[in-house]
Design a protein around this motif. Structure first.
Motif: not given
Length: 267
Positions: A255-256, A259, A220-221, A217
């Protein structure tokens, strides 16, 4: 003493990406700009340092509200890393709302005045960072190790996202962006991936049975942020500037973190 090779690159990366008093010479800067893998490499130390407010709150003898931890987390991050990259967020925000061609957007990047687009971009990143710090603080109430691992993973992934743009991008004008991108190339992505791999492996081990999903997650973020930033910069600015690199670092981190927390909650 003059440092050479990887040691100089790491010192240059710490000097450029943080306010940690390591000193910085011209040789360090030169080694750093030719070694994009040094960005995620120092993300481990920066991430561990940035996680201190979360750890302090979790270990405090009294309960500290998550929102207070989130504010402390954002403030401490600014002290550790400085606000240079936030300036990139503001400049990119202003450029994003400009109507016209790439030349007009590049002019907006160079304008020191803060416009509406930059104000909104800064507000979103800062609010997102406070919320992420609060969410990580909630994780720490159940597992401090998991919370620290999340922060480190997000920091390493954000630095890896920025390094990927350095390897793949070309700058639209002379400046910080050109100084970094001109010395790198796609082949250096292998070094970035190699340096980033231990974070994924160690993070998965610390986080336990759901660790693979959390690692996936977070990374990917950061990858999505990097891909969108790269595509936008090429189409709207004509290339990757220093402001784009700074904004990518800040946005990918926020964002990471979110996520990662979501993946951890679902695991």
């Amino acid at each position: 003493m003059v440092l050479t090779g990887p040691v100089a690159a790491l010192r240059g990366a710490l000097g450029f990406l943080s306010r940690i008093p390591v000193g910085r010479t011209d040789e360090d800067w030169e080694a750093f700009r030719r070694t994009p893998a040094s960005m995620p490499a120092v993300g481990y130390a920066i991430g561990a340092l940035v996680a201190l407010p979360v750890a302090a709150a979790a270990l405090a003898p009294v309960r500290v509200q998550s929102l207070a931890v989130g504010v402390a987390f954002a403030a401490w991050l600014s002290l550790v890393t400085g606000i240079t990259h936030l300036d990139g967020v503001a400049d990119v925000g202003d450029a994003a709302v400009v109507h016209g061609d790439a030349d007009r957007r590049r002019e907006a990047l160079k304008d020191s005045a803060l416009g509406v687009g930059g104000t909104v971009a800064l507000a979103l990143v800062l609010v997102g960072l406070v919320a992420a710090g609060a969410a990580v603080a909630d994780v720490a109430t159940r597992s401090l190790a998991d919370a620290v691992a999340l922060v480190v993973l997000a920091e390493v992934s954000a630095k890896a996202a920025t390094a990927a743009l350095v390897c793949l991008g070309d700058a639209p004008h002379e400046g910080l962006g050109s100084a970094l991108t001109a010395a790198s190339g796609p082949r250096m992505l292998a070094g970035v991936a190699l340096v980033t791999t231990p974070a994924a492996l160690a993070g998965g081990a610390v986080l336990g049975s759901g660790g693979a999903g959390v690692v996936a997650g977070v990374f990917t973020a950061a990858t999505v942020v990097a891909a969108l930033a790269f595509a936008w910069a090429r189409s709207r600015l004509g290339g990757v500037s220093g402001d784009v690199l700074g904004a990518t670092n800040e946005i990918a981190r926020v964002v990471g973190l979110h996520a990662g927390v979501i993946a951890w909650t679902l695991s």
